[in-house]
Design an enzyme around this catalytic site. Structure first.
Site, PDB file in Angstrom:
ATOM      1  N   HIS A  54      54.880  -4.430 -26.424  1.00  0.00           N
ATOM      2  CA  HIS A  54      54.694  -5.872 -26.269  1.00  0.00           C
ATOM      3  C   HIS A  54      54.281  -6.188 -24.831  1.00  0.00           C
ATOM      4  O   HIS A  54      54.427  -5.358 -23.926  1.00  0.00           O
ATOM      5  CB  HIS A  54      55.979  -6.602 -26.655  1.00  0.00           C
ATOM      6  CG  HIS A  54      56.196  -6.639 -28.140  1.00  0.00           C
ATOM      7  ND1 HIS A  54      57.225  -7.318 -28.728  1.00  0.00           N
ATOM      8  CD2 HIS A  54      55.469  -6.091 -29.155  1.00  0.00           C
ATOM      9  CE1 HIS A  54      57.145  -7.192 -30.041  1.00  0.00           C
ATOM     10  NE2 HIS A  54      56.094  -6.439 -30.325  1.00  0.00           N
ATOM     11  N   GLU A  56      55.480  -8.162 -22.504  1.00  0.00           N
ATOM     12  CA  GLU A  56      56.519  -8.162 -21.470  1.00  0.00           C
ATOM     13  C   GLU A  56      56.814  -6.735 -21.017  1.00  0.00           C
ATOM     14  O   GLU A  56      56.998  -6.466 -19.826  1.00  0.00           O
ATOM     15  CB  GLU A  56      57.819  -8.804 -21.998  1.00  0.00           C
ATOM     16  CG  GLU A  56      57.694 -10.239 -22.450  1.00  0.00           C
ATOM     17  CD  GLU A  56      57.314 -10.372 -23.920  1.00  0.00           C
ATOM     18  OE1 GLU A  56      56.458  -9.590 -24.404  1.00  0.00           O
ATOM     19  OE2 GLU A  56      57.847 -11.264 -24.584  1.00  0.00           O
ATOM     20  N   CYS A  79      60.615 -11.529 -27.738  1.00  0.00           N
ATOM     21  CA  CYS A  79      61.287 -11.223 -29.008  1.00  0.00           C
ATOM     22  C   CYS A  79      62.708 -10.734 -28.783  1.00  0.00           C
ATOM     23  O   CYS A  79      63.062 -10.230 -27.717  1.00  0.00           O
ATOM     24  CB  CYS A  79      60.478 -10.199 -29.804  1.00  0.00           C
ATOM     25  SG  CYS A  79      60.429  -8.576 -29.051  1.00  0.00           S
ATOM     26  N   ALA A 157      27.945 -23.015 -49.047  1.00  0.00           N
ATOM     27  CA  ALA A 157      26.573 -23.138 -48.547  1.00  0.00           C
ATOM     28  C   ALA A 157      25.858 -24.128 -49.441  1.00  0.00           C
ATOM     29  O   ALA A 157      25.883 -24.003 -50.667  1.00  0.00           O
ATOM     30  CB  ALA A 157      25.879 -21.782 -48.601  1.00  0.00           C
ATOM     31  N   SER A 171      22.531 -19.546 -57.263  1.00  0.00           N
ATOM     32  CA  SER A 171      22.943 -20.053 -55.946  1.00  0.00           C
ATOM     33  C   SER A 171      22.730 -19.036 -54.840  1.00  0.00           C
ATOM     34  O   SER A 171      23.047 -19.287 -53.691  1.00  0.00           O
ATOM     35  CB  SER A 171      24.431 -20.424 -55.990  1.00  0.00           C
ATOM     36  OG  SER A 171      25.191 -19.255 -56.102  1.00  0.00           O
ATOM     37  N   GLU A 271      35.737 -18.774 -51.140  1.00  0.00           N
ATOM     38  CA  GLU A 271      34.270 -18.876 -51.219  1.00  0.00           C
ATOM     39  C   GLU A 271      33.789 -19.504 -52.523  1.00  0.00           C
ATOM     40  O   GLU A 271      32.684 -19.229 -52.968  1.00  0.00           O
ATOM     41  CB  GLU A 271      33.648 -17.484 -51.035  1.00  0.00           C
ATOM     42  CG  GLU A 271      33.535 -17.090 -49.587  1.00  0.00           C
ATOM     43  CD  GLU A 271      32.413 -16.105 -49.329  1.00  0.00           C
ATOM     44  OE1 GLU A 271      31.377 -16.142 -50.034  1.00  0.00           O
ATOM     45  OE2 GLU A 271      32.582 -15.297 -48.421  1.00  0.00           O
ATOM     46  N   GLY A 273      33.812 -21.266 -56.540  1.00  0.00           N
ATOM     47  CA  GLY A 273      32.759 -22.254 -56.366  1.00  0.00           C
ATOM     48  C   GLY A 273      33.261 -23.665 -56.150  1.00  0.00           C
ATOM     49  O   GLY A 273      34.334 -23.878 -55.582  1.00  0.00           O
ATOM     50  N   THR A 276      36.810 -24.691 -57.400  1.00  0.00           N
ATOM     51  CA  THR A 276      37.893 -24.080 -56.619  1.00  0.00           C
ATOM     52  C   THR A 276      38.008 -24.739 -55.244  1.00  0.00           C
ATOM     53  O   THR A 276      39.091 -25.137 -54.814  1.00  0.00           O
ATOM     54  CB  THR A 276      37.630 -22.554 -56.473  1.00  0.00           C
ATOM     55  OG1 THR A 276      37.432 -22.016 -57.778  1.00  0.00           O
ATOM     56  CG2 THR A 276      38.792 -21.854 -55.807  1.00  0.00           C
TER      57      THR A 276
HETATM   58  C1  AOF Z   1      56.861 -10.425 -27.839  1.00  0.00           C
HETATM   59  N1  AOF Z   1      55.832  -9.943 -27.104  1.00  0.00           N
HETATM   60  O1  AOF Z   1      53.793  -9.087 -26.909  1.00  0.00           O
HETATM   61  C2  AOF Z   1      54.496  -9.748 -29.043  1.00  0.00           C
HETATM   62  C3  AOF Z   1      55.548 -10.319 -29.805  1.00  0.00           C
HETATM   63  O2  AOF Z   1      55.978  -5.340 -35.247  1.00  0.00           O
HETATM   64  P1  AOF Z   1      56.514  -5.538 -33.864  1.00  0.00           P
HETATM   65  O3  AOF Z   1      57.801  -4.820 -33.624  1.00  0.00           O
HETATM   66  O4  AOF Z   1      55.482  -5.283 -32.803  1.00  0.00           O
HETATM   67  O5  AOF Z   1      56.911  -7.091 -33.739  1.00  0.00           O
HETATM   68  C4  AOF Z   1      55.946  -8.043 -34.039  1.00  0.00           C
HETATM   69  C5  AOF Z   1      56.550  -9.408 -33.892  1.00  0.00           C
HETATM   70  O6  AOF Z   1      56.991  -9.602 -32.551  1.00  0.00           O
HETATM   71  C6  AOF Z   1      55.510 -10.477 -34.142  1.00  0.00           C
HETATM   72  O7  AOF Z   1      55.495 -10.887 -35.498  1.00  0.00           O
HETATM   73  C7  AOF Z   1      55.974 -11.583 -33.226  1.00  0.00           C
HETATM   74  O8  AOF Z   1      57.026 -12.306 -33.808  1.00  0.00           O
HETATM   75  C8  AOF Z   1      56.502 -10.807 -32.033  1.00  0.00           C
HETATM   76  N2  AOF Z   1      55.399 -10.520 -31.112  1.00  0.00           N
HETATM   77  N3  AOF Z   1      56.685 -10.663 -29.153  1.00  0.00           N
HETATM   78  O9  AOF Z   1      57.942 -10.645 -27.314  1.00  0.00           O
HETATM   79  C9  AOF Z   1      54.674  -9.582 -27.642  1.00  0.00           C
HETATM   80  N4  AOF Z   1      53.329  -9.377 -29.629  1.00  0.00           N
HETATM   81 ZN    ZN Z   2      58.705  -8.293 -27.794  1.00  0.00          ZN
END
Ligand code: AOF
Ligand code: ZN
Length: 338
Positions: A54, A56, A79, A157, A171, A271, A273, A276
């Site tokens: 991640h 951080e 997270c 389209a 179409s 997409e 038609g 939908t």
């Molecule tokens: C963070 N920093 O850079 C991101 C976060 O599948 P994982 O373990 O990588 O977790 C994905 C989840 O973590 C994602 O759905 C979102 O809630 C969070 N993403 N969190 O602190 C990050 N990419």
């Molecule tokens: Zn994280």
């Protein structure tokens, strides 16, 4: 520079960092992080790819030496879960960080919940700086978790007079080749593509990205479940038939959205038609509308809109982009929720 201007500049930088992970992080959100000591940036980091570290973690790892009194700017709430990597919350040591500035909360319940924990550990937390920009960056992720359905793009389209097919259903060649390529790109960045049985029967379409990228999963609405001979069946489509559906169109769309959410489909291109698309428009379940308009007139044929409406009805559409593609025009609207 005053503090707010500096905060904005640093959060903007975190968002720029986040963008570097697109498209490799999908379906995860793109996230960027900047660490500042009050006078200079000490390190930056971003989520580089799905399943990877991640933002951080990358930024903390990039710190060259132990420091104190730092501020972390991060475009998504850190997270709290141990997923594919450890919880980012655990990396934010109150002995090192005085303050964390977060653009927007994490809508994923599995990962959210760090804000109060950070506060309780004595760290000052500011939430909401450049929130709109952060939400826009991960709009599919936010819709998916907050509305518990895929992010929906409606695409059609038409001729200048609003017809999407001749009377005989023909179409295929309304727009030019480059417009079709543009839409193949959109297919490549969507998890799934949905069509109704009439379109499937008339066009026998491939619904792939034609080599541009990934092919989306095909989703077919076919009440009779009788189209097994079409070529799209080679791609193992998800089919919704009278087994799951009723004669209430809105209920049907809600059912499909709920089911696709459970199947982890974060983005859906519809997409057609006409029937939908009109059903989606009618029940207001969509986020973007892509209209490709070609310089042709038909005078009669199949009109894109099959519902009842009036000139007074507001569709809550906000024009966000126009693109000239040869003599065609691609118009992109976003649905405004307010
Ligand atoms: C963070 N920093 O850079 C991101 C976060 O599948 P994982 O373990 O990588 O977790 C994905 C989840 O973590 C994602 O759905 C979102 O809630 C969070 N993403 N969190 O602190 C990050 N990419
Ligand atoms: Zn994280």
């Amino acid at each position: 520079m005053n503090n707010l201007a500096l905060d904005k500049e640093l959060m903007f930088k975190a968002l720029e960092e986040a963008k570097r992970g697109i498209p490799h992080v999908y379906p995860n959100p793109a996230v960027g992080c900047v660490i500042h000591d009050g006078s200079k940036i000490l390190s930056t980091g971003y989520h580089k790819k799905f399943g990877g570290n991640h933002a951080e973690y990358e930024a903390v790892k990039n710190l060259e030496k132990i420091a104190y009194g730092l501020t972390m700017y991060v475009s998504l709430e850190p997270c709290t879960h141990t997923g594919k990597t450890g919880a980012c919350l655990d990396l934010i040591d109150p002995n090192v960080f005085d303050r964390v500035v977060i653009a927007e909360k994490d809508p994923n319940n599995e990962a959210s919940g760090s804000i109060n924990k950070l506060k309780r550990s004595g760290i000052n937390v500011d939430l909401g700086l450049l929130r709109n920009e952060a939400r826009e960056l991960n709009k599919r992720f936010y819709v998916f978790h907050e509305k518990k359905r895929p992010y929906v793009i409606l695409k059609y389209a038409s001729t200048l007079d609003g017809f999407i097919a001749q009377d005989n259903g023909q179409s295929k060649w309304i727009t030019n080749k480059n417009s079709r390529i543009e839409n193949h790109y959109t297919r490549s960045i969507c998890d799934a593509i949905l069509i109704g049985s009439n379109t499937a029967k008339l066009d026998n379409p491939d619904l792939g990205s034609h080599g541009i990228g990934r092919d989306p999963k095909i989703v077919l609405i076919d009440f009779d479940n009788s189209l097994g001979s079409l070529k799209l069946f080679k791609k193992n489509p998800i089919v919704y038939s009278s087994k799951e559906l009723s004669n209430d169109n809105s209920k049907n769309i809600n059912f499909i959205m709920n089911d696709l959410f459970k199947k982890n489909i974060q983005s859906l291109l519809v997409e057609g038609g006409a029937k939908t698309i009109s059903n989606f428009l009618h029940c207001g379940i969509f986020d973007e509308l892509h209209c490709y308009v070609a310089p042709k007139f038909l005078g009669r044929g199949l009109n894109i809109f099959q519902g009842k409406s009036s000139i007074k009805k507001k569709n809550n559409l906000k024009l966000v982009d126009t693109k000239i593609i040869g003599d065609d025009l691609k118009i992109t609207y976003k649905r405004s929720y307010s």
